[in-house]
Scaffold this active site. Sequence first.
Site, PDB file in Angstrom:
ATOM      1  N   GLU A 167      -3.541   2.770  -7.381  1.00 50.63           N
ATOM      2  CA  GLU A 167      -4.507   3.995  -6.736  1.00 50.63           C
ATOM      3  C   GLU A 167      -2.714   5.452  -6.794  1.00 50.63           C
ATOM      4  OE1 GLU A 167      -6.445   2.502  -2.796  1.00 50.63           O
ATOM      5  OE2 GLU A 167      -4.264   2.420  -1.975  1.00 50.63           O
ATOM      6  N   HIS A 206       1.011  -1.079  -0.084  1.00 52.92           N
ATOM      7  CA  HIS A 206       0.121  -0.132  -0.041  1.00 52.92           C
ATOM      8  C   HIS A 206       0.587   0.939   0.215  1.00 52.92           C
ATOM      9  CE1 HIS A 206      -2.754   3.494   1.342  1.00 52.92           C
ATOM     10  NE2 HIS A 206      -3.287   2.590   0.865  1.00 52.92           N
TER      11      HIS A 206
END
Length: 222
Positions: free
Chosen positions: A141, A93
């Site tokens: 993202e 992430h």
Amino acid sequence: TQTPLVILNFKTYLESTGEKALQLARALEQVAEETGVNMVAAPQGADLWRLSQEVKIPVLAQHIDPVDAGGHTGSMLIECAKEAGASGTLINHSEQRMQLADIDTVISKVTAADMISVVCTNNVETSAAAAALKPDFVAIEPPELIGSGIPVSQAEPEIVEGSVAAIKDINPNVRVLCGAGISTGDDMKAALELGSEGVLLASGIILASDPKQALLDLVSKI
Ligand code: G3P
């Protein structure tokens, strides 16, 4: 085509920690039951066990360390996450970046454990690189849009489309998600129209005054 997927990353918001993590997971479970959309919770490590016991939807870890069992104080061991009820994990992430070789190691461990791997990426090139490592999902993202309330599917559609094309070119079995700034039904609809098979999101739901209502809105246009 498969039913779209919604993964809610609980991050470390107080609104999605401990008792409140459980309430949020129950909201996800209710919306999954009411709408038929696949909902997945990614709580903090210390909340994995409780959530996996209390709700029927799948629960993911937010991170797993590239370590074998033994002396690694403070690490998240895959065997522990699995026994705590995790069905899989986020990997790399934007808020927990990893080295390429470590991403590869964790994907291999996750696959060997029969769990689901969701590798997060930041642009078309890293999405292609991640796809080459054969995860189950790549979630694109753009970091500058994370937590911004500006949806990637509307602000940077070319990154989503380009990533879908690059990923499918390298490995058509890898499923593509997108995230950052997603919160409304229009955002999710746009994400699916760009070829994404679901969304990975956080603040738009977690910080909403009524998270269940926000989830219902999110899936209202698909
Ligand atoms: O992993 C989800 C994420 O980084 C997006 O965050 O708050 O923009 O939905 P948010």
